[in-house]
Design a protein around this motif. Structure first.
Motif: not given
Lengths: 199, 996
Positions: A125-131, B171, B173, B175
């Motif tokens: 999650a710190r590196l990847c925008p994928l769900d 950062h 991410h 969802h």
């Protein structure tokens, strides 16, 4: 004989934590297969090799502990296998897959790392925008890690393990970025049990 | 411990001081002075508790200012904080918690806050109207650099730290189904309703506590006190597995498609493995904006003096920190809110001298309660003047007058006080939805902008939506959560879990919107009535801007600096709209607000960059032999993300010396260069040749296995975009190599045409760039070296390209002449390139780098993409017309080449240049001048594209594109070098024949 130098040289275990381990693995054998799933020769050759027809569901994979065939497009699959076998398999495959399919051995084009442990999703999650929750076991996705293009494969159910396939030239940066993310000691603890915040 | 002047005595069982622990005093420093706060204090509350009314100096006029607000809307109390080795300027004192040993400094003053030398600027206000910098400092013009230095020195607020801190930012991410921005009552209810439907919810709150400003109100929900009810709901939310709560994490930007940014400040010390701040990149299917509202100041003369504060802020300071704004208060209010503050002050032992209610005949429960509790109230009155001591450092009186008629001594009344608390009603803080391009219409009844139509998937609730009563706020929150669930579960039949509660909170009458006070203010009063506190913008300034023709809010903003401060106009927009409407005569509902851009609140550059700092600034692509050569050279050329060696200097050599030495070695012996970075694309399929014939200008279809050709890629216009080699490996199997810089673009180009224009062709494009490491072996001895390696001779047998085994490794060998010498590009799988590099070096090949290659190909007269091409050059311009097929029916660029402009005479053509002075190397870009004797601007006819000292020719050489160049071969042209006109002879491109 020209010796093979692994893309990611050095200790196999890059960094470990209580609930996470980042390890490098040997450069995998890598074959790209192009063709139509409806091509009987190709389908037969793939079944003979993997035990299953070529996966048709986007991003799904078939295989076993020894090799894995990953859907990469409507007319495209990636075959990962032990490097030592790749050249022979590619040559044999070319002979049996029929005239319409295209087989290209690309061993050396990707390096591989494995992220294992309950904290793997938090590291990614710190590196990847994928769900990541939308990726089922044995499914893959093309995505980015810190803006570097990679392919992620969620490995078998029951174990939290992600295979990271990265273009060889970016492997060093991806390994460093992953190691950095693993070492971060401020946990995200996403949707975990927590004390309620003050009012 | 003796209580500080404005900290009220401990009154157990009361509603005051709920956030502080008086048993834990905390010492800190403010402007060098040791002060004491208590655990739970903010810097602002601690300063007030210590009786310090001046917290800062205003940006332009250096007027003394006190704390105005309670949170992010604070425009005045900006401080620099040093703690745990970090120095951070421009923090709001209302948002910083006091910690032991903290060092706090005020800003924008010298030598001190009380005696600021620049305070004289206030006296010069008439000379500093809006836009003064467009009108003054013009004469004499030669003094402008001096003026500019002064202005720059005077500008800015806090000072950045002298050394870059070694902080880490990351950062993350995430969802989720629903993002709720704001942890007040509305946000909590929205999160609760959405979570009840099984949705994943992220609840993000700007401060360290949930509940918003609910602690400023009394009342009950379901029989529990308001705060107790909220605590219970928060505890229930925190226990849910589908809810994640973040505090100190404001949503700072809303983007399209449910994408938002939140910036979380992490508690505790940062370090190499612990980030200081975290940027959350959230993708939510539904977004609920529950960001509350900001209390509006009132606009009257000298409304900016220290001691004048927003009424709700004063009340919250009492309830949270047990800090009273003064001992003798006047409350000025346009609605019921001021009465609440007056009642609290009363209960705390502060003398409420008067409640000045702007409304003529208010009739609401709060008014009744106030009067019943003994408050002195004056209706239909307004403040018209403020008296102050110390030349403005603190107030000592306020003059109020009847709003309808203000002239005459009987109608004005001076009231002695040390604090004025003002409430102009509420302005919804819904600027986040403005990030999406949504315009908020002006609600005349509210006197503020309020959300109207919203994009799908976005909900605005509570005070942000103009609802100010707890029952309405909660209802809207629940409804938004349910609406989000309905949208996400559309088609699924499970009923919603409806949530409701019995809410008992006094309902206020709406506040009356007002503009400038008094209603008939004189110009001298307008000049001291502040609309924007941070940037010192008064009603008088707005009048000047309108008079000078600036009537649109965007123009007024830029001309006067209204709303341009760090507070981003949070307490400004609504009042400014009302004032501007009156000044311009434009109907306020036709006057749109300025564009609300992210970030919602100032954020650090560090968190924006995240991991992309220092070593991680940009990913670097590494050659397979990087670890072997890293110690040999640090001179690198960037090409896309690759860092290619420029050359390999030996001890004592500079770059130019190394390049010349390497070039001589290649010409006389053999050199080796790493060209693994070149693009390599395999094209296979029964239509592979046909595809390449369409893609390239060069003929391909007649190539037999083993053949290779230099080829050009053109764009639709006929201009050269890339070059490379096309090789036929086998029937229906071709290799295309491209330049390093264009590899990714060419790959995209190939796929675009294959997939969108010719999807029926049986051809696959496979990127082999990373599969093969590749070396350029070049020089008279290159063949001999290759033949000494097992398999080398077979690979060299009679063909331009061959595949086979080299030292038992799969390999390809391609013949080229790019350097002008016999050369071979040898490709082996990347994992074997380190071994091959070492082998070739052992066999005597000298390593050479990119700069050397550039020099070699220049000597040979060969083009380089990006040097001799710039998107406007055709193959014919370059003398490569033989690479354009005359027989193919079609290829990309064929029709473009037929255009009149590309076939006219006098186009620029590629030629060689030999400067008369053998030592003068004109830089690329140097213009060829036709009229050197004329004064500038001179007529030019071309430019130099590449240049360098040729070791082979023993002199400087260059390539150039010159109009009608080929007809000028043998003639002389002129260029300027170091200010002097120089001559050069025009030749054919290529200088190896000229070598001695």
């Amino acid at each position: 004989m020209l010796q093979w130098t692994e893309t990611l040289d050095g200790p196999r275990s890059l960094v470990t934590g209580q609930t996470i381990a980042l390890v490098t693995i040997e450069d995998p054998g890598f074959i790209e297969i192009r063709g139509q799933r409806s091509d009987r020769s190709l389908s037969k050759a793939i079944r003979a090799l993997t035990g299953s027809p070529p996966p048709s569901e986007p991003w799904s994979s078939t295989g076993n502990d020894h090799l894995r065939l990953i859907w990469r497009g409507p007319d495209r699959w990636w075959l990962l296998l032990p490097r030592i076998e790749a050249t022979k398999v590619a040559a044999d495959f070319t002979m049996t897959c029929g005239k319409k399919a295209v087989i290209a051995e690309l061993t050396g084009a990707v390096a591989a790392l494995r992220l294992v442990g309950a904290s793997a999703p938090e590291v990614l999650a710190r590196l990847c925008p994928l769900d990541l929750t939308a990726v089922a076991p044995l499914q893959a996705r093309a995505t980015t890690l810190n803006d570097i293009p990679v392919t992620l494969l969620r490995e078998a159910a029951g174990v939290v393990s992600w295979l990271v396939l990265v273009p060889r030239s970016f492997a060093f940066d991806v390994a460093q970025d992953l190691a950095w993310a693993v070492k971060t000691t401020a946990p995200l603890d996403l949707f975990g049990k927590r004390e309620p915040p003050p009012v | 411990m003796k209580a500080p002047p404005h900290r009220i005595k401990d009154q157990p069982g009361t509603r005051f001081g709920r956030l502080i622990d008086r048993s834990q005093p905390l010492d800190f420093r403010f402007d060098g002075r040791r002060l004491t706060g208590v655990a739970g204090d903010t810097v602002a509350s601690a300063l007030l508790a210590n009786g310090l009314k001046i917290a800062g100096r205003s940006f332009k006029l250096h007027r003394p200012r006190g704390t105005l607000g309670i949170g992010a809307e604070e425009p005045n109390a900006l401080v620099t904080v040093e703690e745990a080795g970090h120095r951070t300027p421009n923090l709001r004192a209302t948002m910083v918690s006091v910690t032991p040993g903290m060092v706090v400094e005020s800003q924008n003053r010298w030598p001190s806050l009380r005696r600021d030398i620049a305070g004289f600027t206030n006296l010069m206000k008439p000379l500093l109207p809006p836009g003064f910098y467009y009108k003054t400092f013009k004469w004499p013009a030669k003094l402008w650099p001096f003026y500019e230095r002064l202005i720059r020195k005077a500008g800015g607020l806090g000072r950045a730290p002298a050394t870059a801190p070694d902080d880490r930012y990351e950062h993350v991410h995430l969802h989720v189904d629903v993002l709720v921005a704001g942890g007040g009552l509305a946000g909590i209810c929205a999160a609760e309703a959405a979570a009840a439907e099984g949705l994943t919810v992220l609840l993000a709150e700007e401060t360290s506590r949930l509940g918003g400003i609910a602690d400023g109100y009394d009342g009950s929900i379901d029989g529990l006190f308001l705060l107790d009810w909220i605590r219970a709901r928060v505890a229930a939310l925190a226990a849910l597995p589908n809810v994640h709560i973040l505090t100190q994490a404001p949503v700072v930007a809303l983007h399209e498609h449910g994408y938002s940014w939140l910036v979380e400040k992490l508690s505790g010390p940062s370090g190499p493995d612990v980030p200081r701040e975290r940027l959350w990149k959230v993708r939510a299917r539904e977004t609920v904006v529950a960001t509350g509202a900001h209390e509006k100041p009132l606009v009257f003369p000298d409304n900016d003096r220290p001691g004048i504060m927003l009424a709700t802020a004063a009340r919250l300071n009492l309830r949270r920190y047990a800090v009273a704004p003064g001992q003798h208060a006047v409350v000025v209010t346009s609605g019921d809110e001021g009465y609440r503050t007056a009642l609290d002050l009363n209960a705390a032992g502060v003398d409420v001298e008067l409640v000045v209610d702007l409304r003529l005949r208010p009739d609401s429960p709060m008014v009744d309660i106030g009067k019943a509790m003994g408050l002195r109230v004056s209706h239909g009155s307004a403040p018209v003047a403020v008296g102050s001591i110390w030349g403005g450092a603190s107030i000592d009186s306020v003059t109020v007058a009847n709003r309808l008629v203000i002239e005459g001594p009987a109608l004005k009344r001076e009231i002695f006080c040390d604090t004025v608390l003002m409430s102009g009603g509420w302005s919804p803080a819904a600027q986040l939805i403005g990030n999406l391009g949504t315009r908020l219409p002006f609600d005349a009844a509210l006197g503020a902008y309020r959300p109207g139509d919203l994009p799908a998937g976005v909900h605005v609730v509570g005070a942000a939506n103009g609802a100010f009563n707890a029952a309405d706020v909660a209802a809207q929150g629940w409804q938004a959560g349910e609406a989000a669930a309905l949208r996400l579960k559309a088609g699924k039949k499970s009923p919603l879990n409806r949530i409701a509660a019995d809410i008992d909170v006094t309902r206020d009458d709406p506040a009356e919107p007002v503009g400038m006070l008094p209603d008939t203010a004189r110009r001298s009063e307008e000049a001291r009535a502040f609309v924007d506190f941070h940037n010192d913008v008064t009603v008088g300034d707005l009048r000047i801007a309108v008079r000078e023709g600036y009537r649109d809010a965007e123009h007024v903003k830029r001309y006067t600096a209204l709303g341009l401060g760090p507070d981003q106009g949070k307490t400004t927009h609504a009042n400014a709209a009302v004032v501007l409407a009156k000044l311009t005569g434009i109907d306020i509902e036709r006057q749109p607000h300025v564009t609300f851009r992210p970030p919602w609140t100032p954020i650090s550059f560090g968190v924006i960059a995240g991991p992309r700092q220092g070593r991680g600034f940009r990913p670097i692509r590494r050659s397979p032999i990087e670890t072997l050569i890293a110690g040999e050279t640090s001179l690198r050329d960037s090409s896309e993300l690759w860092q290619r060696p420029s050359c390999y200097p030996q001890v004592g050599e500079g770059e130019e010396e190394a390049v010349r030495r390497e070039a001589r070695m290649v010409r006389s012996n053999v050199g080796v260069m790493d060209v693994s970075t070149l693009g390599k694309f395999l094209m296979a399929g029964s239509d592979a040749a046909r595809f390449l014939d369409l893609i390239l200008s060069t003929d391909v279809g007649d190539m037999l296995p083993g053949a290779a050709r230099y080829a050009l890629l053109l764009d639709d216009g006929g201009f050269v975009i890339d070059d490379g080699v096309v090789a036929c490996l086998a029937p229906n199997r071709y290799l295309l190599t491209t330049t390093t810089a264009r590899a990714e673009k060419t790959r995209a180009h190939l796929e675009r045409w294959r997939q969108t224009e010719w999807p029926g062709l049986d051809v696959h494009v496979i990127d082999e760039t990373e599969r093969w490491g590749q070396f350029l072996l070049s020089g008279p001895q290159a063949r001999e070296v290759l033949e000494t390696i097992e398999g080398g001779a077979e690979l060299l047998a009679g063909r331009s390209v061959a595949e086979g085994l080299l030292a038992n490794s799969p390999a390809r060998v391609l013949r080229t002449r790019y350097t002008g010498e016999r050369s071979f590009e040898i490709a082996v799988p990347t994992g074997r390139t380190p071994a091959l590099w070492s082998l070739l070096r052992e066999k005597g090949a000298t390593p050479f780098g990119l700069q050397t290659l550039e020099r070699l190909r220049l000597e040979a007269g060969h083009i380089a993409i990006g040097h001799e091409t710039d998107g406007t050059v055709t193959p014919f311009d370059l003398g490569l017309g033989h690479l354009v097929s005359a027989q193919k029916a079609d290829f990309i660029g064929k029709h473009g080449l037929m255009r009149a402009d590309l076939t006219r005479a006098k186009r620029k053509q590629l030629v060689g240049l030999i400067p008369e002075d053998a030592t003068v190397v004109p830089a690329p870009g140097t213009q060829i001048v036709e009229t050197p004797a004329a004064s500038p601007p001179r007529r030019t006819s071309g430019h130099i594209t590449s240049s360098g000292f040729s070791p082979a020719a023993g002199r400087a050489v260059a390539l150039a594109l010159i109009a009608n160049g080929r007809s000028r071969i043998g003639k002389t042209v002129t260029f300027f070098h170091a200010g002097e006109a120089r001559q050069a002879q025009v030749t054919e491109p290529g200088f190896l024949k000229a070598r001695p």
